[in-house]
Design an enzyme around this catalytic site. Sequence first.
Site, PDB file in Angstrom:
ATOM      1  N   LYS A 134      76.359  97.429 -43.025  1.00  0.00           N
ATOM      2  CA  LYS A 134      75.743  97.030 -41.762  1.00  0.00           C
ATOM      3  C   LYS A 134      75.875  95.526 -41.582  1.00  0.00           C
ATOM      4  O   LYS A 134      75.472  94.757 -42.458  1.00  0.00           O
ATOM      5  CB  LYS A 134      74.258  97.425 -41.765  1.00  0.00           C
ATOM      6  CG  LYS A 134      73.513  97.018 -40.510  1.00  0.00           C
ATOM      7  CD  LYS A 134      72.188  97.736 -40.410  1.00  0.00           C
ATOM      8  CE  LYS A 134      71.011  96.948 -40.920  1.00  0.00           C
ATOM      9  NZ  LYS A 134      70.581  95.867 -40.021  1.00  0.00           N
ATOM     10  N   ASP A 160      69.086  93.671 -22.884  1.00  0.00           N
ATOM     11  CA  ASP A 160      69.230  92.743 -21.754  1.00  0.00           C
ATOM     12  C   ASP A 160      69.283  93.562 -20.468  1.00  0.00           C
ATOM     13  O   ASP A 160      69.044  94.768 -20.499  1.00  0.00           O
ATOM     14  CB  ASP A 160      70.508  91.888 -21.941  1.00  0.00           C
ATOM     15  CG  ASP A 160      70.339  90.499 -21.344  1.00  0.00           C
ATOM     16  OD1 ASP A 160      69.961  90.412 -20.157  1.00  0.00           O
ATOM     17  OD2 ASP A 160      70.585  89.512 -22.055  1.00  0.00           O
ATOM     18  N   ILE A 161      69.639  92.937 -19.373  1.00  0.00           N
ATOM     19  CA  ILE A 161      69.780  93.688 -18.121  1.00  0.00           C
ATOM     20  C   ILE A 161      71.017  94.599 -18.236  1.00  0.00           C
ATOM     21  O   ILE A 161      71.914  94.311 -19.040  1.00  0.00           O
ATOM     22  CB  ILE A 161      69.899  92.750 -16.898  1.00  0.00           C
ATOM     23  CG1 ILE A 161      71.102  91.810 -17.060  1.00  0.00           C
ATOM     24  CG2 ILE A 161      68.611  91.965 -16.699  1.00  0.00           C
ATOM     25  CD1 ILE A 161      71.427  91.022 -15.815  1.00  0.00           C
ATOM     26  N   PRO A 162      71.058  95.695 -17.456  1.00  0.00           N
ATOM     27  CA  PRO A 162      72.134  96.682 -17.630  1.00  0.00           C
ATOM     28  C   PRO A 162      73.545  96.101 -17.638  1.00  0.00           C
ATOM     29  O   PRO A 162      74.345  96.444 -18.507  1.00  0.00           O
ATOM     30  CB  PRO A 162      71.927  97.632 -16.443  1.00  0.00           C
ATOM     31  CG  PRO A 162      70.468  97.561 -16.178  1.00  0.00           C
ATOM     32  CD  PRO A 162      70.064  96.147 -16.461  1.00  0.00           C
ATOM     33  N   GLY A 189      68.341  98.264 -48.076  1.00  0.00           N
ATOM     34  CA  GLY A 189      68.718  96.873 -48.307  1.00  0.00           C
ATOM     35  C   GLY A 189      68.141  96.321 -49.585  1.00  0.00           C
ATOM     36  O   GLY A 189      68.740  96.399 -50.659  1.00  0.00           O
ATOM     37  N   ARG A 190      66.937  95.772 -49.476  1.00  0.00           N
ATOM     38  CA  ARG A 190      66.356  95.063 -50.624  1.00  0.00           C
ATOM     39  C   ARG A 190      66.216  95.891 -51.896  1.00  0.00           C
ATOM     40  O   ARG A 190      66.409  95.340 -52.986  1.00  0.00           O
ATOM     41  CB  ARG A 190      65.028  94.418 -50.206  1.00  0.00           C
ATOM     42  CG  ARG A 190      65.257  93.175 -49.365  1.00  0.00           C
ATOM     43  CD  ARG A 190      64.038  92.735 -48.622  1.00  0.00           C
ATOM     44  NE  ARG A 190      63.766  93.605 -47.479  1.00  0.00           N
ATOM     45  CZ  ARG A 190      62.777  93.419 -46.622  1.00  0.00           C
ATOM     46  NH1 ARG A 190      61.957  92.408 -46.780  1.00  0.00           N
ATOM     47  NH2 ARG A 190      62.617  94.234 -45.600  1.00  0.00           N
ATOM     48  N   LYS A 231      71.461  95.346 -31.910  1.00  0.00           N
ATOM     49  CA  LYS A 231      70.208  95.640 -31.187  1.00  0.00           C
ATOM     50  C   LYS A 231      70.225  94.983 -29.798  1.00  0.00           C
ATOM     51  O   LYS A 231      69.359  94.186 -29.449  1.00  0.00           O
ATOM     52  CB  LYS A 231      68.993  95.176 -31.999  1.00  0.00           C
ATOM     53  CG  LYS A 231      68.828  95.921 -33.320  1.00  0.00           C
ATOM     54  CD  LYS A 231      67.468  95.675 -33.965  1.00  0.00           C
ATOM     55  CE  LYS A 231      67.253  96.520 -35.200  1.00  0.00           C
ATOM     56  NZ  LYS A 231      67.892  96.016 -36.408  1.00  0.00           N
ATOM     57  N   THR A 284      74.665  93.137 -18.366  1.00  0.00           N
ATOM     58  CA  THR A 284      74.921  92.333 -19.574  1.00  0.00           C
ATOM     59  C   THR A 284      75.052  93.239 -20.793  1.00  0.00           C
ATOM     60  O   THR A 284      75.907  93.027 -21.654  1.00  0.00           O
ATOM     61  CB  THR A 284      73.782  91.307 -19.773  1.00  0.00           C
ATOM     62  OG1 THR A 284      73.637  90.589 -18.560  1.00  0.00           O
ATOM     63  CG2 THR A 284      74.083  90.334 -20.897  1.00  0.00           C
ATOM     64  N   THR A 335      60.589  99.522 -37.501  1.00  0.00           N
ATOM     65  CA  THR A 335      59.679 100.010 -38.549  1.00  0.00           C
ATOM     66  C   THR A 335      58.726  98.916 -39.030  1.00  0.00           C
ATOM     67  O   THR A 335      57.825  99.179 -39.809  1.00  0.00           O
ATOM     68  CB  THR A 335      60.462 100.564 -39.756  1.00  0.00           C
ATOM     69  OG1 THR A 335      61.510  99.668 -40.067  1.00  0.00           O
ATOM     70  CG2 THR A 335      61.020 101.929 -39.478  1.00  0.00           C
ATOM     71  N   ASP A 382      74.972  96.101 -36.094  1.00  0.00           N
ATOM     72  CA  ASP A 382      73.565  96.240 -35.704  1.00  0.00           C
ATOM     73  C   ASP A 382      73.150  95.055 -34.833  1.00  0.00           C
ATOM     74  O   ASP A 382      72.468  94.141 -35.286  1.00  0.00           O
ATOM     75  CB  ASP A 382      72.709  96.317 -36.980  1.00  0.00           C
ATOM     76  CG  ASP A 382      71.269  96.656 -36.675  1.00  0.00           C
ATOM     77  OD1 ASP A 382      70.990  97.178 -35.571  1.00  0.00           O
ATOM     78  OD2 ASP A 382      70.417  96.409 -37.543  1.00  0.00           O
TER      79      ASP A 382
HETATM   80  O1  C5P Z   1      65.681  97.911 -47.002  1.00  0.00           O
HETATM   81  P1  C5P Z   1      65.407  96.651 -46.255  1.00  0.00           P
HETATM   82  O2  C5P Z   1      63.995  96.575 -45.710  1.00  0.00           O
HETATM   83  O3  C5P Z   1      65.810  95.403 -46.972  1.00  0.00           O
HETATM   84  O4  C5P Z   1      66.353  96.755 -44.982  1.00  0.00           O
HETATM   85  C1  C5P Z   1      66.370  95.703 -44.063  1.00  0.00           C
HETATM   86  C2  C5P Z   1      67.376  96.038 -43.023  1.00  0.00           C
HETATM   87  O5  C5P Z   1      66.938  97.159 -42.257  1.00  0.00           O
HETATM   88  C3  C5P Z   1      67.604  94.890 -42.063  1.00  0.00           C
HETATM   89  O6  C5P Z   1      68.999  94.703 -41.904  1.00  0.00           O
HETATM   90  C4  C5P Z   1      66.983  95.366 -40.779  1.00  0.00           C
HETATM   91  O7  C5P Z   1      67.654  94.891 -39.645  1.00  0.00           O
HETATM   92  C5  C5P Z   1      67.119  96.873 -40.907  1.00  0.00           C
HETATM   93  N1  C5P Z   1      66.164  97.576 -40.100  1.00  0.00           N
HETATM   94  C6  C5P Z   1      66.622  98.326 -39.074  1.00  0.00           C
HETATM   95  N2  C5P Z   1      65.757  98.969 -38.238  1.00  0.00           N
HETATM   96  C7  C5P Z   1      64.457  98.905 -38.450  1.00  0.00           C
HETATM   97  C8  C5P Z   1      63.975  98.166 -39.527  1.00  0.00           C
HETATM   98  C9  C5P Z   1      64.871  97.502 -40.357  1.00  0.00           C
HETATM   99  O8  C5P Z   1      67.840  98.427 -38.880  1.00  0.00           O
HETATM  100  N3  C5P Z   1      63.664  99.593 -37.676  1.00  0.00           N
END
Ligand code: C5P
Length: 239
Positions: A35, A68-70, A214-215, A65, A72, A119, A63
């Site tokens: 990602k 913006d306006i449609p 990730g972490r 995310k 864009t 999240t 990723d």
């Molecule tokens: O596992 P960890 O918490 O380190 O993952 C972090 C990653 O998860 C980040 O790249 C963050 O952008 C992504 N993430 C996501 N959607 C979420 C929450 C976190 O893509 N709702």
Amino acid sequence: MKPGKDYIIFPLDVSSKEKALKYVTMLKDDIGLFKVGLELFVSEGPAVLKAIREITGAGIFLDLKLHDIPETMRRAFLAASEYRPEFVTVHCDQGEGILKEVALKNPGGTKILAVTLLTSLNSQNLSRLGYTDDYIKDLSRFVLLRARIAKEAGCHGVVCSGHEVSLIKKELPALIALTPGIRPVWSVVGKDDQKRIVTPADAVKGGADYIVVGRPIRDADDPKAAARRVAEEIESSLG
Ligand code: C5P
């Protein structure tokens, strides 16, 4: 059944190409997709995608995310799809109109994933932001509403927490579900901003098609071994 490793998306949450490529080289055989998020893409630009592809055939999830306006959104999505990532993320806060703009013009086969609810947000945070009705008391209603909007708008899937994934797959089985906020029971993540977390096994048992880890991998003493452990957990929970 697809191999456990193919469920795993590893976020390259670093600021430089050098650091990112170190993880790509280390983990390329143990995960399914890398990602590339805002930090890396803003720091290094599209060249980083080419550099990743020179090392691995693993897919790329861009990723961004977009929000913006449609018009864009549409133009930004088209620009992003030129790089042929497997997935690009968009926010769907503005309702189905904005996603239709993006979904309709999708020449390259890149799949559009809608973010339902980050999240890192819970009911209290949403209440502080001014959301007041029953939807925030029951976050699964909030997330399902947004997933329906995303589906009607033509998105291929949604990003949703492990707490809502089974509901979404039950109600909207055609949507691809990608679940972040994953914490294996053995993971040691320091100060944690993820609030609605689940284990890899629970996420895939709930129907997640992909999990973002990730972490728990990055901060492990041996990231490669940690990725393998996640893949094994996935396989034994499904097998
Ligand atoms: O596992 P960890 O918490 O380190 O993952 C972090 C990653 O998860 C980040 O790249 C963050 O952008 C992504 N993430 C996501 N959607 C979420 C929450 C976190 O893509 N709702």
